[in-house]
Design a protein around this motif. Structure first.
Motif, mmCIF file in Angstrom:
data_model
loop_
_atom_site.group_PDB
_atom_site.id
_atom_site.type_symbol
_atom_site.label_atom_id
_atom_site.label_comp_id
_atom_site.label_asym_id
_atom_site.label_seq_id
_atom_site.Cartn_x
_atom_site.Cartn_y
_atom_site.Cartn_z
ATOM 1 N N TYR A 1 0.082 4.188 -1.039
ATOM 2 C CA TYR A 1 -0.118 2.980 -1.833
ATOM 3 C C TYR A 1 -1.570 2.525 -1.645
ATOM 4 C CZ TYR A 1 4.926 3.300 -1.434
ATOM 5 O OH TYR A 1 6.212 3.764 -1.449
ATOM 6 N N PRO A 2 -2.504 3.051 -2.450
ATOM 7 C CA PRO A 2 -3.917 2.744 -2.235
ATOM 8 C C PRO A 2 -4.256 1.256 -2.336
ATOM 9 C CG PRO A 2 -3.672 4.657 -3.663
ATOM 10 C CD PRO A 2 -2.314 4.049 -3.514
ATOM 11 N N VAL A 3 -3.508 0.510 -3.172
ATOM 12 C CA VAL A 3 -3.764 -0.924 -3.339
ATOM 13 C C VAL A 3 -2.530 -1.701 -2.892
ATOM 14 C CG1 VAL A 3 -4.415 -2.779 -4.927
ATOM 15 C CG2 VAL A 3 -5.261 -0.442 -5.320
ATOM 16 N N LYS A 4 -2.713 -2.650 -1.996
ATOM 17 C CA LYS A 4 -1.604 -3.473 -1.517
ATOM 18 C C LYS A 4 -0.911 -4.161 -2.691
ATOM 19 C CE LYS A 4 -0.535 -7.282 1.669
ATOM 20 N NZ LYS A 4 0.548 -6.576 2.360
ATOM 21 N N SER A 5 0.415 -4.105 -2.702
ATOM 22 C CA SER A 5 1.292 -4.712 -3.711
ATOM 23 C C SER A 5 1.301 -3.967 -5.049
ATOM 24 C CB SER A 5 0.954 -6.190 -3.954
ATOM 25 O OG SER A 5 1.396 -6.986 -2.871
ATOM 26 N N PHE A 6 0.607 -2.827 -5.146
ATOM 27 C CA PHE A 6 0.705 -1.981 -6.339
ATOM 28 C C PHE A 6 1.705 -0.856 -6.076
ATOM 29 C CE2 PHE A 6 -3.534 -2.417 -8.834
ATOM 30 C CZ PHE A 6 -3.508 -3.793 -8.681
ATOM 31 N N ASP B 1 -4.144 5.007 2.373
ATOM 32 C CA ASP B 1 -3.061 4.046 2.162
ATOM 33 C C ASP B 1 -3.545 2.627 2.482
ATOM 34 O OD1 ASP B 1 -0.254 3.504 1.570
ATOM 35 O OD2 ASP B 1 -0.056 3.011 3.692
ATOM 36 N N HIS B 2 -3.181 1.658 1.618
ATOM 37 C CA HIS B 2 -3.551 0.252 1.839
ATOM 38 C C HIS B 2 -5.053 0.093 2.078
ATOM 39 C CE1 HIS B 2 0.735 -0.396 2.123
ATOM 40 N NE2 HIS B 2 0.567 -1.687 2.281
ATOM 41 N N MET B 3 -5.846 0.884 1.359
ATOM 42 C CA MET B 3 -7.295 0.818 1.517
ATOM 43 C C MET B 3 -7.902 -0.325 0.704
ATOM 44 S SD MET B 3 -10.060 2.017 2.842
ATOM 45 C CE MET B 3 -9.460 3.523 3.603
ATOM 46 N N TRP B 4 -7.236 -0.682 -0.393
ATOM 47 C CA TRP B 4 -7.754 -1.686 -1.313
ATOM 48 C C TRP B 4 -6.833 -2.897 -1.352
ATOM 49 C CZ3 TRP B 4 -12.319 -1.304 -4.064
ATOM 50 C CH2 TRP B 4 -12.981 -0.065 -3.964
ATOM 51 N N ALA C 1 -12.351 -3.096 -1.291
ATOM 52 C CA ALA C 1 -11.962 -2.192 -0.207
ATOM 53 C C ALA C 1 -12.131 -2.962 1.090
ATOM 54 C CB ALA C 1 -12.839 -0.951 -0.203
ATOM 55 N N ARG C 2 -11.089 -2.940 1.922
ATOM 56 C CA ARG C 2 -11.097 -3.703 3.165
ATOM 57 C C ARG C 2 -10.564 -2.839 4.295
ATOM 58 N NH1 ARG C 2 -9.498 -10.050 2.807
ATOM 59 N NH2 ARG C 2 -11.329 -10.719 1.622
ATOM 60 N N PRO C 3 -10.825 -3.240 5.555
ATOM 61 C CA PRO C 3 -10.162 -2.533 6.659
ATOM 62 C C PRO C 3 -8.657 -2.562 6.435
ATOM 63 C CG PRO C 3 -11.861 -3.996 7.504
ATOM 64 C CD PRO C 3 -11.732 -4.290 6.037
ATOM 65 N N ARG C 4 -8.012 -1.451 6.668
ATOM 66 C CA ARG C 4 -6.585 -1.355 6.347
ATOM 67 C C ARG C 4 -5.755 -2.346 7.153
ATOM 68 N NH1 ARG C 4 -4.908 4.899 6.076
ATOM 69 N NH2 ARG C 4 -6.582 5.313 7.542
ATOM 70 N N THR C 5 -4.921 -3.080 6.451
ATOM 71 C CA THR C 5 -4.024 -4.028 7.100
ATOM 72 C C THR C 5 -2.607 -3.776 6.615
ATOM 73 O OG1 THR C 5 -4.442 -5.668 5.355
ATOM 74 C CG2 THR C 5 -5.790 -5.811 7.344
#
Length: 241
Positions: free
Chosen positions: A9-14, A32-35, A109-113
């Motif tokens: 899931y490259p974008v959170k909530s997508f 995963d969860h990069m964006w 793009a943010r640190p993965r959370t």
């Protein structure tokens, strides 16, 4: 047991993308969860579980055209609910997402959370134990796992994996807690229809503490940390030590 599906899931909530193999790094599945979609007014990460308008984000889908550098906006492809495609480096993308939700949004793009841990595992046995009547594909995708494990066992078998060592491919994982569920499992996304009764169903079938000493909660699936990074592929055997 074996790995039967891999999801990123490259974008959170997508919505995400299904993979045949994936690099598992110390902080999770590569890319995963990069964006994250960011509320332009408050600077907070837009989460479908927090604001009703943001639940429209679940109708979007994201994939990486290349994962050599997952933070490169040019490799992030987004498919909107109406089928239009855009990319992370397209200056029109924030406006399209804002139009979709009715809120001013940006894409970063943010640190993965993660909510609780880098990886989310789900067995086919656990989903079958819910007896929801969904097709297998829909039932699995509703819970947004990274790894789907096929097993001949029955019931919520992964509940017993906490604190043990899970090995597959060249990767070793340590499950840390059961995945407590919330309203997200009731919402529609891509081919998954809304099911208002889903949270109640999980509550009725598997209300257990998600961690030692915790209060009972509706749980299905487990979160895991990465003990040894490597590569996973669909079809890899999975062993629980």
């Amino acid at each position: 047991m074996q790995v039967s599906q891999l999801w990123r899931y490259p974008v959170k909530s997508f919505g995400g993308e299904q993979l045949q193999s994936a690099a598992i790094e110390s902080d999770g599945l590569r890319g995963d969860h990069m964006w994250a979609v960011i509320d332009a007014e408050t600077g907070t990460v837009a989460s479908a579980k927090k604001v009703r308008a943001w639940s429209r984000l679940l109708e979007c889908r994201a994939r990486l055209l290349d994962d050599a550098d997952p933070s490169d906006p040019s490799v992030l492809e987004i498919t909107l609910p109406d089928g239009r495609c855009t990319r992370g480096d397209d200056p029109r993308t924030p406006g399209l997402l804002s139009e979709l939700t009715g809120r001013a949004l940006t894409l970063e793009a943010r640190p993965r959370t993660y909510d609780e841990a880098p990886l989310h595992l789900l067995t086919t046995a656990a989903v079958e134990a819910l007896g929801t009547g969904d097709t297998a594909g829909v039932a699995l995708r509703r819970f947004r796992p990274n790894l789907v494990v096929s097993t001949g066992d029955t019931g919520f078998v992964e509940d017993d994996w906490l604190g043990r060592r899970v090995e597959a491919g060249s990767v070793a994982l340590v499950p840390t807690q059961r995945t407590a569920r919330c309203v997200m499992v009731t919402l529609p996304h891509q081919e998954v229809p809304a099911r208002r009764d889903m949270l109640r169903t999980v509550t009725d079938r598997n209300r257990v503490p998600n961690r030692a000493g915790g209060k009972p909660a509706p749980c299905i699936g487990i979160y895991a940390d990465v003990a040894s990074d490597g590569v996973l592929a669909v079809g890899d055997s999975l062993i629980v030590r």
